[in-house]
Scaffold this active site. Structure first.
Site, PDB file in Angstrom:
ATOM      1  CB  CYS A   1      -1.977   1.706   6.002  1.00 49.97           C
ATOM      2  SG  CYS A   1      -1.695   0.991   4.358  1.00 49.97           S
TER       3      CYS A   1
ATOM      4  CD  GLU B   1      -2.221   4.013   3.151  1.00 49.66           C
ATOM      5  OE1 GLU B   1      -1.760   3.526   1.997  1.00 49.66           O
ATOM      6  OE2 GLU B   1      -3.226   4.244   3.449  1.00 49.66           O
TER       7      GLU B   1
ATOM      8  CG  HIS C   1      -1.897  -1.124   1.183  1.00 47.62           C
ATOM      9  ND1 HIS C   1      -3.039  -1.087   2.125  1.00 47.62           N
ATOM     10  CD2 HIS C   1      -2.015  -2.329   0.587  1.00 47.62           C
ATOM     11  CE1 HIS C   1      -3.637  -2.128   1.981  1.00 47.62           C
ATOM     12  NE2 HIS C   1      -3.144  -2.820   0.929  1.00 47.62           N
TER      13      HIS C   1
ATOM     14  CB  CYS D   1      -6.761  -0.269   5.151  1.00 47.88           C
ATOM     15  SG  CYS D   1      -4.976  -0.973   5.045  1.00 47.88           S
TER      16      CYS D   1
END
Length: 145
Positions: free
Chosen positions: A81, A50, A48, A78
């Site tokens: 993260c 992040e 992801h 999410c």
């Protein structure tokens, strides 16, 4: 957020869910890392945006803690993260679009509200929200065609 949106557009062009992030040194405004999602490209469910910027900045500083850094991301982080953000001890998280289905900050597990969370950064949501929502809607509309 404008730079994070550019990363989201680049992710979309690669066929990734268009989420972009930048990690900034709070005192100077220097961008330490930038990334868009690379889940499909890397065949890595943890790639992801992040997580990628946290990894880049931590590696560049040779430090697992980034307490003087702020994260700008186009979508509410999410749970995965948010947990990485807590472990990295980021100072602040600024996000664009809210994510009622998959978010882990203002929705879902609300990671930073849990008593077991190691660190809770300052949270600012809804920054350039319409722009962030638009890129996501366009991406998924195109995929449904």
């Amino acid at each position: 957020m404008t730079q994070a949106l550019a990363e989201a557009r680049a992710a979309s062009a690669r066929g990734e869910v268009p989420v972009g992030a930048i990690l900034v040194e709070a005192a100077t405004g220097i961008v330490l890392a930038r990334a868009g999602n690379r889940v499909e490209e890397l065949s890595d469910p943890t790639a992801h945006a992040e997580v990628l910027v946290i990894r880049q900045a931590a590696a560049a500083r040779c430090d697992t803690r980034l307490p003087d850094c702020d994260l700008y991301v186009t979508l509410e982080p999410c749970a995965l993260c948010a947990t990485a953000i807590a472990f990295a001890r980021l100072r602040k998280v600024v996000f664009g679009a809210y994510d009622p289905k998959g978010g882990g900050v203002e929705h879902g597990p609300r990671i930073f509200d849990q008593p077991t969370t190691h660190h809770a950064p300052e949270i600012i949501g809804g920054v350039m929200e319409m722009d962030c929502v638009a890129i996501l809607k366009a991406f998924f509309a195109k995929r449904r065609q």
